[in-house]
Write an enzyme that holds these catalytic residues in place. Structure first.
Site, PDB file in Angstrom:
ATOM      1  N   HIS A 409       8.084  13.402  70.611  1.00 52.04           N
ATOM      2  CA  HIS A 409       7.174  13.631  69.484  1.00 52.04           C
ATOM      3  C   HIS A 409       5.881  12.836  69.564  1.00 52.04           C
ATOM      4  O   HIS A 409       5.145  12.775  68.579  1.00 52.04           O
ATOM      5  CB  HIS A 409       7.853  13.270  68.159  1.00 52.04           C
ATOM      6  N   LYS A 601      -1.177  12.344  54.915  1.00 48.79           N
ATOM      7  CA  LYS A 601      -0.357  12.058  56.093  1.00 48.79           C
ATOM      8  C   LYS A 601      -0.287  10.552  56.219  1.00 48.79           C
ATOM      9  O   LYS A 601      -1.021   9.832  55.536  1.00 48.79           O
ATOM     10  CB  LYS A 601      -0.947  12.686  57.371  1.00 48.79           C
ATOM     11  N   ARG A 602       0.610  10.053  57.103  1.00 49.07           N
ATOM     12  CA  ARG A 602       0.642   8.605  57.299  1.00 49.07           C
ATOM     13  C   ARG A 602      -0.759   8.110  57.672  1.00 49.07           C
ATOM     14  O   ARG A 602      -1.531   8.823  58.328  1.00 49.07           O
ATOM     15  CB  ARG A 602       1.638   8.248  58.413  1.00 49.07           C
ATOM     16  N   LYS A 607      -5.357   9.245  63.275  1.00 49.97           N
ATOM     17  CA  LYS A 607      -5.515  10.376  62.346  1.00 49.97           C
ATOM     18  C   LYS A 607      -6.888  10.365  61.657  1.00 49.97           C
ATOM     19  O   LYS A 607      -7.268  11.302  60.975  1.00 49.97           O
ATOM     20  CB  LYS A 607      -4.390  10.360  61.299  1.00 49.97           C
ATOM     21  N   THR A 712       2.606  18.924  61.099  1.00 52.74           N
ATOM     22  CA  THR A 712       3.363  20.009  60.478  1.00 52.74           C
ATOM     23  C   THR A 712       2.784  20.331  59.109  1.00 52.74           C
ATOM     24  O   THR A 712       2.932  21.449  58.614  1.00 52.74           O
ATOM     25  CB  THR A 712       4.854  19.641  60.324  1.00 52.74           C
ATOM     26  N   LYS A 716       1.977  23.865  56.636  1.00 56.96           N
ATOM     27  CA  LYS A 716       2.283  24.052  55.205  1.00 56.96           C
ATOM     28  C   LYS A 716       1.024  24.444  54.444  1.00 56.96           C
ATOM     29  O   LYS A 716       1.061  25.308  53.558  1.00 56.96           O
ATOM     30  CB  LYS A 716       2.861  22.758  54.606  1.00 56.96           C
TER      31      LYS A 716
HETATM   32  C1  NBG Z   1       5.380  12.916  64.913  1.00 58.64           C
HETATM   33  C2  NBG Z   1       4.003  13.347  65.384  1.00 58.64           C
HETATM   34  C3  NBG Z   1       3.518  14.578  64.634  1.00 58.64           C
HETATM   35  C4  NBG Z   1       4.573  15.659  64.719  1.00 58.64           C
HETATM   36  C5  NBG Z   1       5.909  15.117  64.227  1.00 58.64           C
HETATM   37  C6  NBG Z   1       7.014  16.134  64.339  1.00 58.64           C
HETATM   38  C7  NBG Z   1       6.521  10.803  65.422  1.00 58.64           C
HETATM   39  C8  NBG Z   1       6.984   9.871  66.499  1.00 58.64           C
HETATM   40  N1  NBG Z   1       5.846  11.878  65.822  1.00 58.64           N
HETATM   41  O1  NBG Z   1       2.329  15.041  65.207  1.00 58.64           O
HETATM   42  O2  NBG Z   1       3.095  12.294  65.236  1.00 58.64           O
HETATM   43  O3  NBG Z   1       4.206  16.753  63.939  1.00 58.64           O
HETATM   44  O4  NBG Z   1       6.288  14.001  64.999  1.00 58.64           O
HETATM   45  O5  NBG Z   1       7.122  16.633  65.619  1.00 58.64           O
HETATM   46  O6  NBG Z   1       6.761  10.556  64.275  1.00 58.64           O
END
Ligand code: NBG
Length: 896
Positions: A409, A601-602, A607, A712, A716
Site C-alpha cells: 500500500h 484525509k490524514r 498529501k 480511496t 467516494k
Molecule cells: C494507504 C495509501 C493510500 C491507499 C490506501 C489503501 C497505507 C500504508 N497506505 O493511497 O496511502 O489508498 O493505503 O490502499 O496506509
C-alpha cells in the site's frame, strides 16, 4: 417504483405472523452427521424443530422484538429508557436477525467444504453498523415505520452509535469495504483483525492545535459483537528453542517464556440482498490463567493481578501509524498475536475436514496480507506445519507459498516495515530461525539465477545486514507469497520499476495490479439516500447497488434538464445537512451558495494540505486587493479541511495550526464576508465522512505524483457527484480515464518528471524557484498576518530552503491555474452539475465489487457460494447438499 432486485423483500415482508413469534419462513436444514460431528446421545429433533424458522419482520414483530430487548436485555422499564437505550434495543433486535443469517452462512460454508479467503489486517475501519445492517438486510423501511409508532425517528437513533475506529485511514477503510463486497458477492471469507480497546485517538482542536484524547469506544458496550468464549488460542512470547531428536529427525520445540490467550469476538458482516453474512473475527488478549497461583500462594495478590493486566494490555491500543511505532515491542506483539491466533484458527478449521491431506490446504485456504503488518503469518504457518504437524521443511514451504498473497500500500521508503533482528530473536526465537531458513532457500535460488551477484543478493535478501541487522517485512512477504499486488495502476508500475524492481525481474508473473474500490452500499446507498432513490426511480430498480455498471444507462439523462435539476436539488439538500453539522461542530456559518471545496484525509506532507492552505492565503490576499467591480465576479468558496496528524508528526501538526490560524483571520474579516470561509473539521472519521462527502462539490487529491498509492476517498467523492482537483497520482490517473479529462481538473508535475524537478529545486536559488505568488504568501506569514507564531514560520522554512521535496513551489503556479478553471466552471451551474453527474455515473469501475471480483478470479481462484434463501414452505426448505433433484428445482423456483 422501488422494485427490488430479488425476491428477498417480498419474502421478508410477506411474513405476516402476528406477535413477536417466529415467521413462517423456514431455514435450511442441516444434518449433524453431515458435519462429521458426533451425533448427540439426546434426541435433538425438538431443538431443530424449534429453530427451524426465522424471526418475523412485520411491523408488530419488529416492535415486539425492540421492546423485548428494552426489558429483557437492557432491563429498563417503559418509563425509563432514553434515546440511547432505544438505539441499543434496536441494535439487539437487528443483531438477532443478523445472527440467523450468520449461523446459516457458517453452516452452509462448512457443509460445502468451501475454499475460503482470509483477509488479515491490523486495521478494520468499519464505521457504524446499524444503518449498514438495515440497508443490507433490506429492513430499513420496516424498522423506520415500526419505530415511528414507538415515538422514535430512525435517523436520530443512527446518531447514537459510536463509530468503531479501529484503523488509521485508507488501508483500514479499504479492508472494511472489501468485507462488504465479499459478503455481497457471496464469497466464503473471513476478516481477521484485532479488537483494540482504544481505537484511533479522538482529535480535539484547542487554540488551533491538535490535541489527542483516547477513544474508548466500548464505554457503552457493543451490541454488534459476539464474544466467543470457546474460541481461544494460546500465544507464546519469548522463551527458547530446544532441539530434540525424533526418529532420526531433528525437531525444534519452542518452550518457556510467557503465554497468553487470544479470544475471538465476531462481528457479522451482512451482504446486500443475500443471506450470506460473513465474520469479522477480532482477537483480544486475555491472561492465560485467571491467577498466577504461585504469586497468589505467596500472598502477592497484586502481583498476580498485574500479570493479568499485562496480558490485556497487548490489544489495548491501535498504533496511530507514525515514526514512534517503529521498533516497538508492543506493536510486534500485536502483530504476532493476530497472526498466531488467526493461523491456529484456520488450521483448526482445515483439520475438521474428514480426510487430513495437507496438500489440499492451498485449495481450501487463501490468505491475503493487508500490507506487511501481518507478514509473520507466513512464518507462523510454517512453524505450525513443521514443528506441530511435523511436515518436512520443503513440503511445508510449498504449502505456504501457494496459500499467501500480499498487497502493498505504499512506496514511501520510510513506511516500509523493518524489525530489528535482536527484537525478533528475543520475542519470537523460533520464528527468527524459520526466517533464516526461508532466506537461505530463497537466496540459493537467487544465486542460481544470478551467480555471484552480491548486489542482487544484498537487495533481495530478507535480512538487511547494514548496521543492526533487520528483517525486511516486504521482502519476506514477497518471497512467501504467490501473488503480490499494488492498489492502482500507477502504483503497481512503480512497484515494478522502483522498490521491488529486482523481485519483479526475477518473478514477473508474481506481480499484479488490483485497483482499489469502495462499497456503493455505504458510500452511496447509506450516505446519500436521496441520490440512491433518484437512481432507483430512473433505472426502475435498485439493481445498480449490486451492479454499478448499470449507471452507464444514465448517460443519456444528462441532457434531460429535469434530471439535472433533480441532481442539483439533492446536492443542495446534502449541502444543507452539512452546513447544519458544521454549525454544530465548528460554530461556523457557511454560505450555502458558495463552492464547497473539501480536502479530508490524514495530514501528511506528501498529501500537500500545505499547498491548499497556502493557496487559500493567496486567494484571500487577492480578494483583499480586488476592486468592488472585480469582487462581483469572485466565486464564493468554503474551503474545508479534515484529518488527523500522527501524534509524533510535528510538521503535520503545524499544518493544522496554520489552517486554524488562517481560518481565524479570514472568517473574522468583515471585508471578506461570505466570499471565503475556511474550516478545520475536527476528528474526521467514517461517520462524519458520510455527511461530508455527499455535500462536496470539489474535492482535492493533490499529492506529489508518485506518492499516493491509490487514495480511496477520491472514489467516494466522484460516486457522490463531485469534481476532483488533483494530480496524476494514485487512482486519480484511472479516474481521469474513466470520467474524461473534460470532467476533472488535473494539474502538476507528472511522475516521470518528479526526479528532475527535485534536482532543479535543489539547484535553483529559492527566490527564483518559488513563484512570486507564493513568495508573497510567505512574506505575509513571516510578517505575522496570521499570528506572531514562530511555528508558522517554521512551516514555511520546512520547504523554503531547498527542502521542497514534495514540490509545492514547483506545482503552485499550475495549481493556481487549475483553481481558476474551477471558478470559471462554477459560474455556470448547469455545466458544473452535468460534469458532476458524469463523475457519479462513470464511477462504476471504482466499486469494491469490481476489485473483489478481480482478486477472486485472478489471485484467490475463489468461487461464490450462495447460502440458501428462506423457504416459504417447510417441505421446500433447502436441505444442505443432501438436496434431491426435485428439491433443487423447488429451491430454484423459490429463488426466482
Ligand atoms: C494507504 C495509501 C493510500 C491507499 C490506501 C489503501 C497505507 C500504508 N497506505 O493511497 O496511502 O489508498 O493505503 O490502499 O496506509
Amino acid at each position: 417504483m422501488d422494485q427490488k432486485a430479488t425476491y428477498r423483500t417480498s419474502v421478508r415482508r410477506s411474513t405476516v405472523q402476528v406477535g413477536g413469534s417466529p415467521s413462517n419462513m423456514y431455514r435450511p436444514e442441516y444434518q449433524v452427521e453431515q458435519f462429521g460431528l458426533q451425533a448427540s446421545p439426546r434426541d435433538t429433533s425438538k431443538i431443530w424443530e424449534l429453530m427451524d424458522s426465522y424471526q418475523g419482520s412485520d411491523k408488530l414483530a419488529l416492535q415486539q422484538s425492540i421492546v423485548h430487548h428494552v426489558e429483557y436485555t437492557l432491563a429498563r422499564t417503559r418509563f425509563d429508557f432514553s434515546k440511547f437505550h432505544s438505539y441499543q434495543a434496536l441494535s439487539h433486535s437487528v443483531r438477532d436477525r443478523l445472527i440467523e443469517a450468520f449461523n446459516d452462512t457458517n453452516l452452509h460454508f462448512h457443509q460445502m467444504d468451501a475454499k475460503r479467503i482470509y483477509y488479515l489486517s491490523l486495521e478494520f475501519l468499519i464505521g457504524r453498523c446499524l444503518q449498514n445492517a438495515l440497508v443490507n438486510l433490506d429492513l430499513e423501511e420496516d424498522y423506520r415505520e415500526a419505530l415511528l409508532d414507538l415515538g422514535y425517528k430512525l435517523e436520530e437513533l443512527y446518531d447514537e452509535e459510536v463509530d468503531p475506529a479501529l484503523g488509521n485511514g485508507g488501508l483500514g477503510r479499504l479492508a472494511a469495504c472489501f468485507l462488504d463486497s465479499l459478503a455481497t458477492l457471496n464469497y466464503p471469507s473471513f476478516g481477521y483483525g484485532i479488537r483494540y480497546t482504544y481505537g484511533i485517538f479522538k482529535q480535539l482542536i484547542k487554540d488551533g492545535y491538535q490535541v489527542e484524547s483516547p477513544d474508548f469506544w466500548l464505554n457503552h458496550g457493543n451490541p454488534w459483537e459476539i464474544e466467543r468464549l470457546d474460541v481461544q488460542y494460546q500465544i507464546r512470547f519469548y522463551g527458547f528453542v530446544k532441539k530434540v531428536w525424533d526418529h532420526g529427525v531433528e525437531r525444534s520445540v519452542w518452550e518457556g517464556g510467557e503465554t497468553i490467550m487470544a479470544r475471538a469476538y465476531d462481528t457479522p458482516i451482512p451482504g446486500y440482498n443475500t443471506q450470506n453474512t460473513i465474520a469479522l473475527r477480532l482477537w483480544k488478549s486475555h491472561p492465560a490463567s485467571e491467577f498466577d497461583f504461585s504469586s497468589f500462594n505467596t500472598g502477592d495478590y497484586f502481583k498476580a493481578l498485574e500479570q493479568r493486566q499485562k496480558a490485556e494490555y497487548i490489544t489495548s491500543v491501535l498504533y496511530p501509524n507514525d515514526s514512534t511505532e517503529a521498533g516497538k515491542e508492543l506493536r510486534l506483539k500485536q502483530q504476532y498475536l493476530l497472526v498466531s491466533a488467526s493461523m491456529q484458527d484456520i488450521v483448526r478449521r482445515f483439520k475438521r475436514r474428514k480426510v487430513l491431506d495437507w496438500n489440499a490446504f492451498p485449495s481450501k485456504v487463501a490468505v491475503q496480507l493487508n500490507d506487511t503488518h501481518p507478514a509473520l503469518a507466513i512464518v507462523e504457518l510454517l512453524r505450525i506445519l513443521i514443528d506441530i504437524e511435523q511436515l518436512d521443511n520443503m513440503s511445508a514451504w510449498q504449502i505456504v507459498t501457494k496459500s499467501f498473497n500480499y498487497t502493498n500500500h505504499t512506496v514511501l521508503p520510510e513506511a516500509l516495515e523493518k524489525w530489528g533482528v535482536p527484537l525478533i530473536e528475543k520475542l519470537l526465537p523460533r520464528h527468527l530461525e524459520i526466517i533464516y531458513l526461508i532466506n537461505f532457500l530463497f537466496l540459493e535460488k537467487v544465486q542460481q539465477k544470478y551467480p555471484n551477484n552480491w548486489g542482487k543478493l544484498n537487495s533481495l535478501s530478507i535480512v538487511e545486514e547494514e548496521g543492526t541487522k533487520k528483517v525486511r517485512m516486504a521482502n519476506l512477504s514477497i518471497v512467501g507469497s504467490k501473488f503480490v499486488n499494488g492498489v492502482a495502476k500507477i502504483h503497481t508500475e512503480l512497484l515494478k520499476t522502483t522498490i521491488f524492481k529486482e523481485f519483479f525481474e526475477m518473478h514477473p508473473n508474481k506481480f499484479q495490479n488490483k485497483t482499489n474500490g469502495v462499497t456503493p452500499r455505504r458510500w452511496v446507498r447509506c450516505a446519500n439516500p436521496a441520490l440512491a432513490a433518484l437512481y432507483d426511480r430512473v433505472l426502475g430498480s435498485d439493481k445498480w447497488v449490486l451492479d454499478m455498471e448499470q449507471l452507464k444507462q444514465l448517460e443519456s439523462n444528462v441532457s434531460d434538464p429535469q434530471f439535472v435539476r433533480d441532481f442539483q436539488m439533492i446536492k443542495m439538500e446534502n449541502k444543507e445537512r452539512f452546513v447544519h453539522w458544521i454549525r454544530k461542530t465548528c460554530q461556523v456559518d457557511l454560505n450555502i451558495d458558495s463552492l464547497f471545496d473539501i480536502q479530508v484525509k490524514r495530514i501528511h506532507e506528501y498529501k500537500r494540505q500545505l499547498m491548499n492552505i497556502l493557496y487559500v492565503i493567496y486567494r484571500y490576499l487577492m480578494i483583499k486587493e480586488s476592486t468592488p467591480e472585480e469582487r462581483k465576479r469572485i466565486v464564493p468558496r468554503s474551503v474545508c479541511f479534515g484529518g488527523k496528524a500522527a501524534p509524533g508528526y510535528i510538521n503535520a501538526k503545524r499544518v493544522i495550526k496554520l489552517i486554524n490560524s488562517v481560518a481565524d483571520v479570514i472568517n473574522n474579516d468583515h471585508q471578506i464576508g461570505d466570499l471565503l470561509k475556511v474550516v478545520f473539521m475536527p476528528n474526521y472519521n467514517v461517520s462524519n465522512a458520510q455527511i461530508i462527502i455527499p455535500a462536496a462539490e470539489l474535492s482535492q487529491h493533490i499529492s506529489t505524483a508518485g506518492t499516493e498509492a491509490s487514495g480511496t476517498s477520491n472514489m467516494k467523492f466522484i460516486m457522490n457527484g463531485c469534481l476532483i482537483l488533483g494530480t496524476l497520482d494514485g487512482a486519480n490517473v484511472e479516474i481521469d480515464e474513466a470520467v474524461g479529462r473534460e470532467n476533472i481538473f488535473i494539474f502538476g508535475t507528472q511522475v516521470e518528471d518528479v526526479d528532475n524537478m527535485k534536482e532543479k529545486m535543489r539547484n535553483t536559488d529559492p527566490h527564483e524557484y518559488f513563484p512570486q505568488e507564493l513568495l508573497k504568501v510567505f512574506t505575509e506569514i513571516d510578517n505575522g498576518r496570521f499570528g506572531h507564531n514562530e511555528e508558522l514560520k517554521w512551516i514555511v522554512d520546512s520547504i523554503r530552503y531547498k527542502n521542497d521535496n514534495y514540490l509545492v513551489g514547483q506545482d503552485f503556479k499550475d495549481y493556481i491555474k487549475a483553481q481558476q478553471q474551477v471558478d470559471d466552471l462554477y459560474r455556470q451551474p448547469n455545466e458544473w452539475a452535468k460534469k458532476s453527474i458524469y463523475n457519479a455515473i462513470r464511477s462504476y469501475k471504482f466499486s469494491s465489487d469490481r476489485t473483489i471480483q478481480e482478486y477472486a478470479d485472478e489471485i484467490w481462484q475463489l468461487k461464490p457460494i450462495k447460502v440458501p434463501e428462506p423457504a416459504a414452505q417447510k417441505h421446500e426448505r433447502v436441505k444442505g447438499i443432501a438436496l434431491s433433484k426435485s428439491q433443487q428445482e423447488m429451491a430454484e423456483k423459490i429463488k426466482n
